[in-house]
Structure formats: C-alpha cells, structure tokens
Design an enzyme around this catalytic site. Structure first.
Site, PDB file in Angstrom:
ATOM      1  N   ASP A 109     -43.031 -45.386 -19.574  1.00 47.17           N
ATOM      2  CA  ASP A 109     -42.083 -45.794 -18.889  1.00 47.17           C
ATOM      3  C   ASP A 109     -41.407 -47.405 -18.837  1.00 47.17           C
ATOM      4  O   ASP A 109     -43.173 -47.639 -18.219  1.00 47.17           O
ATOM      5  CB  ASP A 109     -41.510 -45.797 -17.383  1.00 47.17           C
ATOM      6  CG  ASP A 109     -41.108 -45.859 -16.102  1.00 47.17           C
ATOM      7  OD1 ASP A 109     -39.732 -47.345 -16.567  1.00 47.17           O
ATOM      8  OD2 ASP A 109     -41.270 -44.926 -14.739  1.00 47.17           O
ATOM      9  N   LYS A 114     -34.238 -51.572 -15.371  1.00 50.15           N
ATOM     10  CA  LYS A 114     -33.736 -52.764 -14.767  1.00 50.15           C
ATOM     11  C   LYS A 114     -33.641 -54.357 -15.232  1.00 50.15           C
ATOM     12  O   LYS A 114     -32.609 -54.872 -15.618  1.00 50.15           O
ATOM     13  CB  LYS A 114     -35.707 -53.352 -13.978  1.00 50.15           C
ATOM     14  CG  LYS A 114     -36.200 -52.084 -13.023  1.00 50.15           C
ATOM     15  CD  LYS A 114     -37.013 -53.261 -12.454  1.00 50.15           C
ATOM     16  CE  LYS A 114     -37.641 -51.979 -10.902  1.00 50.15           C
ATOM     17  NZ  LYS A 114     -38.517 -51.110 -11.508  1.00 50.15           N
ATOM     18  N   PHE A 146     -45.624 -44.583 -10.266  1.00 54.03           N
ATOM     19  CA  PHE A 146     -43.928 -45.308 -10.088  1.00 54.03           C
ATOM     20  C   PHE A 146     -43.156 -44.166 -10.666  1.00 54.03           C
ATOM     21  O   PHE A 146     -43.250 -45.117 -11.657  1.00 54.03           O
ATOM     22  CB  PHE A 146     -43.467 -46.730  -9.464  1.00 54.03           C
ATOM     23  CG  PHE A 146     -42.253 -46.359  -8.686  1.00 54.03           C
ATOM     24  CD1 PHE A 146     -42.555 -45.846  -7.319  1.00 54.03           C
ATOM     25  CD2 PHE A 146     -41.544 -46.908  -8.866  1.00 54.03           C
ATOM     26  CE1 PHE A 146     -41.046 -45.666  -6.777  1.00 54.03           C
ATOM     27  CE2 PHE A 146     -40.384 -47.366  -8.751  1.00 54.03           C
ATOM     28  CZ  PHE A 146     -40.111 -46.705  -7.212  1.00 54.03           C
TER      29      PHE A 146
HETATM   30  C1  LIG Z   1     -37.890 -49.379 -11.167  1.00 53.00           C
HETATM   31  C2  LIG Z   1     -38.717 -48.610 -11.367  1.00 53.00           C
HETATM   32  C3  LIG Z   1     -38.220 -46.801 -11.417  1.00 53.00           C
HETATM   33  C4  LIG Z   1     -36.812 -46.658 -10.910  1.00 53.00           C
HETATM   34  O1  LIG Z   1     -36.232 -47.612 -11.518  1.00 53.00           O
HETATM   35  P1  LIG Z   1     -34.414 -47.233 -10.133  1.00 53.00           P
HETATM   36  O2  LIG Z   1     -33.664 -48.588 -10.711  1.00 53.00           O
HETATM   37  O3  LIG Z   1     -34.914 -48.144  -8.915  1.00 53.00           O
HETATM   38  O4  LIG Z   1     -34.272 -46.009  -9.847  1.00 53.00           O
HETATM   39  C5  LIG Z   1     -39.294 -45.750 -12.219  1.00 53.00           C
HETATM   40  N1  LIG Z   1     -40.132 -46.487 -13.316  1.00 53.00           N
HETATM   41  C6  LIG Z   1     -40.457 -47.582 -12.985  1.00 53.00           C
HETATM   42  C7  LIG Z   1     -42.038 -48.351 -13.933  1.00 53.00           C
HETATM   43  C8  LIG Z   1     -40.101 -49.138 -12.317  1.00 53.00           C
HETATM   44  O5  LIG Z   1     -40.543 -49.928 -11.710  1.00 53.00           O
END
Ligand SMILES: *Cc1c(COP(=O)(O)O)cnc(C)c1O
Length: 403
Positions: free
Chosen positions: A233, A262, A148
């Site tokens: 990520d 985040k 994700f």
């Molecule tokens: C939440 C998330 C994203 C996307 O972030 P947004 O601010 O919602 O665009 C990308 N990678 C990971 C691992 C995430 O948990």
C-alpha cells in the site's frame, strides 16, 4: 445565507458553522483555508502558511499546480464521465503511462484509497481461490500491527487501532496481524490458506515508522517461497514522498500488487489504482468488480498530468535531496521534548515525549501547518515542490517551537 454575505465571515464564523452542521469525525486546527499555491496556503484572514501536511501526501505536486488546473479545465470542457459501460479516450493512455513508469503489466482504476485497498484484497482472495487452490472462503491475508489502509468496514476489520474499530462491528474475517518489521512473525503466520501479505513499506499514519533494514527484502523472499502475494500500500508513501518513486524501491524489491492513490491526481481529484501482473488482475472477469467513477476521463487526464509533473519537475529527486537536508537540519535542533526524529525523503516524523497537539498549534501561529498523528508525533510532509529556502524557513520556525 446569501453568498454576498459569505465574504464577511471570519475564521470563528466558519468554525461555528462547521461545528453546528457537520459531523465531528475530525478535530481540525482552526485555520480556514481559502486558497493555495505551491507549498503555501492562505486563510480567510489573509494569513499565509507553509503546508507541511500536503493533504497526507495527496499534494506532492503542490497546491493548484497550473498544469493540473489547465488539464482540469481542458478535459472538463470535453467530457468528464462515461462510466465503464463505454470506453473513453483517456483511460488507455493512463494505463500505458502507468505501465511505462512502474513496469507493472496491468492497472485497475478506482477513486479513493480505501476502495483500491478493497480491490487489492478482492484480487488476492480471488487469486488465492483460482490460482493457488485455497478452499472457498478460507483465504487469509496477513497485515501489520498499527497499519492504516483506510476506513471501510473491511479495512478497519484488520486495524489494530481501537478508535478505528469500536462500535463498527461485526467485522470481516480472514485477516491476521503481525508486528511490523518482523520477518519471523510473517513466516509463522503463513498457512496454506494465506493468499497475501498487505503492508505499508513505511507506516505513515502510525508515525513514519521505518521497518528494520532488510525487512522488505526478507518479506518479499518469504512471500515468494510460500506463494503469497506481497501487496504494497503506497497510497501515502508512493509517488516520490520517500525520495524514490515508491518506498519499496529502497530495498530493490518489487511487490506483486501495488496500491496507489492520493498524489496520483495531485490533489485535484480522488484517483486510486491497483497495479499488478496479468496473472493477478486477470482474475477479474467482466462483472466481477467495478466502480461508476473509476477510470473516468477527467480522473485519467489529471492522473496523467500529475505523473508527468513528477517526472518533468524531478520531484522524486527533489524529495530525496531536500528530505535529507531537512532531516539533517531538524536533527540538530536542541530540544528537551524530542524523543526521536526519523524519516525518509520529505517524510519526517518528530516523536515527542509529550502531546504533539500544542506544538502543532504553536507551529500554526508561526505560519506552518502540521498535524499530529498518534498523539505524540508531528508529521512533516510538505509538497515535493518545496524549495531549499522554504525548508530553511520551516526549520527556523520548527526549531523555535521545539525549543
Ligand atoms: C490515506 C491512506 C489510505 C486511504 O485512502 P483514502 O483515499 O482516504 O480512502 C489507505 N492507505 C494508506 C497508506 C493511506 O495513507
């Protein structure tokens, strides 16, 4: 509707309004939250809940942290947005703070997580063409199954999840998926045109999936040998969630590219960033990439305070210690519906044999807010400011619901 009438609305009214006028791209629990403080939130009926999702880890510092609130007000009084057409007095200080905290040479600031992922992809491709000599438009990036990384068209192009993709094509080419945790598959997928390997060091949305021990080290080695950028990520796993500042630190490696978001601004503001070496982020020359809001002074001031809170309140250490305690307590729960309980730091997945939604509904009745992921998994990820007594309080209720 005049605002004077709004205070008369109850949960059902808000749910009806939302369902009437909002796109239904989420299926939220029917709890209408009005305010929050630390790990607690309060709904419009005045009922209190322990937040065990923490906005998918955007709230590691807890709800409405007083220092972030003070920073928000103070900075908003001065200036909020300059655009990058001009310099501002907060961005360089955030760069320095991030450099000192993480050791990465450079930062490129964005807003949402998905934008930062897109930025990392652009950086890796440009690096591939300019530094590695990959023929134009041939760059490939390896990703993991069940990843994700966000919701933009390019990012869902390399998702392996049908509901993220169906009906949204045509997709961006140049990605190849391997099973998460499979070093052999990584080796086999690399070609002379591979510029990057993008992964979550622990997969969050997939259900708190830990790779086999040693995988990150092996992957880092394979990437190094093949001159492929390792791109982590850590939008959800980073900034203390797993009991280390970043999840890659559990195996003593360092990625070439680090993506954060985040909790970077503690839930007050969308702030994300890509961190890397001068060689990598140096591929961006003026005009190659940008964002109107990226690096704005309000975002930067909040991010600086959010990072300071992580350090000053020892939230990383707290996540390690209380996460271990939480996991050990949950593992003792006697339940016929639990298949596996796993986690790292204050990031725990409870995998059930049945749908997790009824459990999340039952937990809500008990005063705990959780959200199921992938149907059968309950994710437990409270703000890192949680206290031991609150962990106990939560465990008692989770045990009751699972039993
Ligand atoms: C939440 C998330 C994203 C996307 O972030 P947004 O601010 O919602 O665009 C990308 N990678 C990971 C691992 C995430 O948990």
């Amino acid at each position: 509707m005049p605002s004077t009438e709004l205070h008369l609305l109850g949960t059902k009214d808000f749910v009806a309004l939302e369902d009437a006028y909002g796109a239904q791209n989420y299926r939220p629990l029917d709890v209408v939250i009005e305010r929050g403080e630390g790990v607690w939130v309060y709904d419009v009926e005045g009922k209190r809940y322990l937040d065990c999702l923490a906005a998918y880890s955007a709230l590691n510092q807890g709800h409405c942290h007083p220092k972030l609130l003070a920073t928000l007000i103070e900075q908003a009084r001065k200036i909020t947005l300059t655009s990058r057409a001009f310099r501002n007095a907060q961005l360089p200080l955030l760069y320095k703070d991030l450099h000192e905290l993480t050791g990465f040479e450079m930062t490129l600031p964005m807003n949402s997580g998905a934008e930062a992922v897109e930025t990392a992809i652009k950086a890796a491709r440009k690096w591939g063409y300019t530094q590695k000599g990959i023929p134009e438009n041939q760059a490939e990036i390896i990703v993991c199954e069940n990843n994700f990384h966000g919701r933009t068209v390019t990012v869902v192009s390399f998702s392996t999840e049908d509901q993220y993709k169906n009906g949204f094509g045509p997709f961006t080419p140049g990605f190849r998926a391997i099973p998460f945790g499979d070093a052999r598959a990584l080796c086999a997928a690399i070609t002379p045109n591979t510029c990057g390997f993008l992964l979550e060091p622990i997969q969050g949305e997939a259900g708190i999936i830990l790779p086999p021990d040693g995988f990150l080290r092996e992957a880092a080695e394979i990437c190094r040998e093949n001159r492929v950028l390792l791109m982590a990520d850590e939008i959800q796993s980073g900034l203390g969630r797993t009991g280390k500042l970043f999840a890659y630190m559990h195996e003593g490696i360092r990625p070439d590219v680090l993506i954060v978001g985040k909790a970077l601004a503690g839930g007050f503001y969308p702030v994300s960033a890509v961190l890397a070496s001068r060689e990598i982020l140096g591929v961006f020359q003026p005009g190659y990439h940008g964002s109107t809001f990226g690096g704005n002074p309000l975002a930067c001031a909040l991010a600086r305070t959010a990072l300071r809170i992580l350090v000053e309140e020892k939230l990383v250490e707290r996540s390690a210690e209380l996460g271990e305690y939480f996991l050990a307590r949950l593992k003792k729960v006697q339940s016929s519906i639990v298949r596996e309980i796993r986690g790292r730091g204050l990031w725990i997945g409870i995998e059930l044999d049945t749908s997790a939604r009824p459990c999340c509904e039952a937990l809500k009745q008990e005063g705990i807010l959780c959200k199921e992921t992938h149907g059968r998994i309950i994710r437990i990820a409270p703000p890192l400011v949680i206290q031991r007594e609150e962990v106990d309080w939560a465990c008692d209720r989770i045990s009751k619901v699972l039993a």
